[in-house]
Design a protein around this motif. Structure first.
Motif, mmCIF file in Angstrom:
data_model
loop_
_atom_site.group_PDB
_atom_site.id
_atom_site.type_symbol
_atom_site.label_atom_id
_atom_site.label_comp_id
_atom_site.label_asym_id
_atom_site.label_seq_id
_atom_site.Cartn_x
_atom_site.Cartn_y
_atom_site.Cartn_z
ATOM 1 N N ALA A 110 0.827 -1.208 0.000
ATOM 2 C CA ALA A 110 0.000 0.000 0.000
ATOM 3 C C ALA A 110 0.859 1.255 0.000
ATOM 4 O O ALA A 110 0.534 2.255 -0.666
ATOM 5 C CB ALA A 110 -0.926 -0.009 1.220
ATOM 6 N N GLU A 111 1.985 1.223 0.720
ATOM 7 C CA GLU A 111 2.897 2.371 0.722
ATOM 8 C C GLU A 111 3.460 2.620 -0.669
ATOM 9 O O GLU A 111 3.552 3.766 -1.123
ATOM 10 C CB GLU A 111 4.036 2.125 1.715
ATOM 11 N N LYS A 112 3.830 1.564 -1.372
ATOM 12 C CA LYS A 112 4.371 1.709 -2.719
ATOM 13 C C LYS A 112 3.306 2.235 -3.683
ATOM 14 O O LYS A 112 3.598 3.004 -4.607
ATOM 15 C CB LYS A 112 4.925 0.375 -3.215
ATOM 16 N N MET A 113 2.054 1.833 -3.445
ATOM 17 C CA MET A 113 0.977 2.245 -4.345
ATOM 18 C C MET A 113 0.601 3.717 -4.147
ATOM 19 O O MET A 113 -0.081 4.296 -4.999
ATOM 20 C CB MET A 113 -0.237 1.340 -4.150
ATOM 21 N N ARG A 114 1.022 4.314 -3.049
ATOM 22 C CA ARG A 114 0.807 5.751 -2.881
ATOM 23 C C ARG A 114 1.673 6.544 -3.858
ATOM 24 O O ARG A 114 1.346 7.671 -4.230
ATOM 25 C CB ARG A 114 1.112 6.172 -1.441
ATOM 26 N N GLU A 115 2.797 5.937 -4.274
ATOM 27 C CA GLU A 115 3.694 6.603 -5.213
ATOM 28 C C GLU A 115 3.298 6.330 -6.662
ATOM 29 O O GLU A 115 3.355 7.218 -7.499
ATOM 30 C CB GLU A 115 5.132 6.116 -4.968
ATOM 31 N N GLU A 116 2.911 5.093 -6.946
ATOM 32 C CA GLU A 116 2.544 4.740 -8.317
ATOM 33 C C GLU A 116 1.649 3.503 -8.297
ATOM 34 O O GLU A 116 1.919 2.548 -7.574
ATOM 35 C CB GLU A 116 3.800 4.466 -9.145
ATOM 36 N N ILE A 117 0.592 3.532 -9.106
ATOM 37 C CA ILE A 117 -0.350 2.419 -9.168
ATOM 38 C C ILE A 117 0.109 1.434 -10.237
ATOM 39 O O ILE A 117 0.330 1.814 -11.389
ATOM 40 C CB ILE A 117 -1.777 2.914 -9.497
ATOM 41 N N PRO A 118 0.267 0.154 -9.883
ATOM 42 C CA PRO A 118 0.679 -0.837 -10.880
ATOM 43 C C PRO A 118 -0.473 -1.196 -11.815
ATOM 44 O O PRO A 118 -1.641 -0.896 -11.525
ATOM 45 C CB PRO A 118 1.072 -2.038 -10.015
ATOM 46 N N ASP A 119 -0.143 -1.835 -12.922
ATOM 47 C CA ASP A 119 -1.175 -2.334 -13.832
ATOM 48 C C ASP A 119 -1.717 -3.669 -13.335
ATOM 49 O O ASP A 119 -2.894 -3.985 -13.538
ATOM 50 C CB ASP A 119 -0.601 -2.503 -15.239
ATOM 51 N N VAL A 120 -0.853 -4.473 -12.690
ATOM 52 C CA VAL A 120 -1.236 -5.792 -12.180
ATOM 53 C C VAL A 120 -0.469 -6.036 -10.881
ATOM 54 O O VAL A 120 0.689 -5.627 -10.745
ATOM 55 C CB VAL A 120 -0.902 -6.917 -13.189
ATOM 56 N N ILE A 121 -1.117 -6.707 -9.944
ATOM 57 C CA ILE A 121 -0.463 -7.131 -8.705
ATOM 58 C C ILE A 121 -0.419 -8.657 -8.676
ATOM 59 O O ILE A 121 -1.432 -9.318 -8.929
ATOM 60 C CB ILE A 121 -1.222 -6.619 -7.465
#
Length: 364
Positions: free
Chosen positions: A42-53
């Protein structure tokens, strides 16, 4: 075309490395980052949203299915569940799909080049397909299978701790990487070793063959456990797949009980169940060993063992295929001493010959 950006979420460093290498090798895929649990993701997704997890199911702090639920209710992103627990048609696989995951794949294992190539193909194809999925926000909460403790099978030890006697028993728990680690450990033991009771996470149908193979390699006898089997020197009993295994005591003799019951820490057999039963039946007369494996099964049970005066050992990170279960036990302060795999058998021999009190604490 821009590459498909992938965030990899798994508590195993080795699995994150394998998945990173697989994804990064494809020209149309890109590893955006990795995380050891959903909170870091979730911390990483605050910087950039991935296309797939790509996400595991069993992880510390938050399981993968709950993570998928939260994603789908707050910020939908296509999720590929990659887990050894989510085989096609399993209850967890269905729960993951109901929560919003778009694909289920089995976690890659070390194997032949052909096996790894097939795993690589499945993973990359799943990521490509997921990137095209139209995921929608979901507000409905899916009931996720509760992560039960050993309380679901037997109560904790009560009353006065069992005093140290000459009747000793060794209880061992292992998971991912444990089949080979157990082979190496048991092969190093002499025929007069203390009685041993083992939980290795394996599905039904595999433990019989596993025990028979070990029996041909070891000086001690190794067999799949059955209710009523006595725990005696020179014998190792392995929990049957899909059944819990408990240590019991009748007078001066130990025996085992094979018992049905719910998944405990999402496993059956569960190391927590075995260790708790050993705390109840053997106390200070037990040596508990927690070995390579993913997740936290066995950590709480080992703490209970430790609190009864039992000697407790953990396999060290360097010799573990997956440093998950021993790590969680260490966090709880349940481990007296961490040792490399090759030093566990000598420690069992030392335990067999030691008639003094258990050392307080011990090196970490």
């Amino acid at each position: 075309m821009k590459p498909i950006r992938v965030l990899i979420v798994d508590d195993s460093a080795s699995v994150r490395t394998i998945l990173t290498e697989i994804v990064a090798a494809e020209p149309d895929l890109e590893v955006l980052g990795t995380a050891s649990n959903p909170y870091f993701a979730a911390e990483k997704m605050r910087e950039e949203i991935p296309d797939v997890i790509i996400c595991d199911i069993e992880m510390p702090r938050m399981d993968g299915i709950t993570f998928v639920q939260k994603l789908m209710s707050q910020r939908p992103v296509p999720v590929v569940i990659c887990s050894s627990l989510a085989e096609a048609g399993s209850k967890m696989a269905l729960q993951a799909l109901e929560a919003g995951a778009v694909e289920i794949i089995t976690k890659p294992r070390v194997g032949t080049p052909q096996f790894l190539m097939e795993a690589k193909t499945r993973i990359c194809d799943a990521v490509r397909a997921a990137s095209k999925a139209k995921v929608q926000p979901r507000t409905k909460t899916i009931e996720v299978q509760k992560k039960l403790t050993a309380d679901a099978v037997l109560p904790p030890a009560r009353g006065r701790p069992i005093e140290r006697t000459t009747d000793k028993v060794v209880v061992i728990g292992a998971s991912t990487g444990g089949t080979e680690a157990l082979r190496r450990l048991l092969e190093d033991l002499p025929a007069d070793s203390p009685g041993i009771v083992i939980v290795q996470h394996m599905p039904a149908g595999f433990t019989t063959a596993f025990a028979k193979r070990l029996n041909t390699l070891c000086q001690i006898e190794v067999r799949e456990a059955a209710t009523g089997d006595r725990v005696v020197p020179g014998l190792a009993l392995i929990a049957p797949g899909n059944h819990h295994l408990l240590l019991q005591r009748s007078g001066a003799q130990y025996h085992v009980e094979v018992r049905d019951g719910p998944l405990v820490t999402r496993h059956r057999p569960s190391v927590d169940v075995l260790f708790r039963s050993a705390a109840r039946a053997a106390g200070a007369n037990a040596l508990g060993i927690i070995m390579t494996g993913m997740g936290d099964d066995g950590a709480k049970g080992m703490l209970e063992l430790h609190q009864t005066g039992a000697r407790t050992l953990g396999q060290d990170e360097a010799s573990c295929i997956v440093y998950g279960m021993p790590k969680e036990a260490m966090k709880l302060g349940a481990v007296d001493l961490e040792l490399p795999l090759e030093r566990l058998a000598p420690e069992i021999r030392r335990f067999a010959n030691d008639h003094g009190p258990r050392p307080e604490g011990g090196a970490k």
